[in-house]
Design a protein around this motif. Structure first.
Motif, PDB file in Angstrom:
ATOM      1  N   THR A 114      -5.301   7.104  -8.240  1.00 60.66           N
ATOM      2  CA  THR A 114      -5.108   6.136  -9.320  1.00 60.66           C
ATOM      3  C   THR A 114      -3.824   5.393  -9.015  1.00 60.66           C
ATOM      4  N   SER A 125      -3.593   0.381 -14.426  1.00 59.60           N
ATOM      5  CA  SER A 125      -4.031   1.521 -13.617  1.00 59.60           C
ATOM      6  C   SER A 125      -5.487   1.364 -13.228  1.00 59.60           C
ATOM      7  N   THR A 146      -1.109   2.523 -10.154  1.00 61.37           N
ATOM      8  CA  THR A 146      -0.580   1.834 -11.323  1.00 61.37           C
ATOM      9  C   THR A 146       0.426   0.804 -10.839  1.00 61.37           C
TER      10      THR A 146
END
Length: 129
Positions: free
Chosen positions: A92, A99, A94
């Motif tokens: 993930t 995100s 960000t």
């Protein structure tokens, strides 16, 4: 140390998430190359990084902006003064408060000179339909 042993030790340090271990294999003047985006107007400062200090900054940015859910590492595959490692990642990212989770594939090609990694070059997988 043979290129085969260096490649094995480096790859094991990466698998173990041992930053100090794999960074010990970098030359002081290492060059790190990532593909640019397909947009020719996108000048990604991470696409070419030169020197140990700048590469450490690149890694710090990655650590600060990425949550790793799973990583698999295959290799190394050695040929002459180079070796390749295949990475598959579930991450993930960000960036700027946004995100996005994604699965990534890449191959790192590492060139060794004078017993140190002088260049790392990454190739990204493409989506198949």
């Amino acid at each position: 140390m043979s290129i085969e042993q260096l490649a094995q030790d480096f790859t094991q340090a990466v698998k173990d998430d041992n930053a100090e271990g794999y960074q010990a294999f970098w030359a002081d003047d290492i060059v790190s190359l990532e593909p640019n985006s397909l947009d020719p107007d996108d000048h990604n400062p991470m696409s070419r990084v030169e020197g140990r200090g700048t590469l450490l900054e690149k890694h710090a940015w990655w650590e600060a902006n990425t949550e790793m859910h799973e990583v698999t590492t295959e290799g190394p595959y050695v040929f002459g003064d180079q070796f390749a490692v295949r990475y598959t990642m579930d991450v993930t990212m960000t960036v700027d408060g946004h995100s996005e989770r994604s699965q990534m594939e890449e191959v790192g090609i590492y060139t060794v000179k004078n017993g140190k990694i002088a260049e790392e070059r990454f190739f990204y997988g493409t989506a198949s339909e």
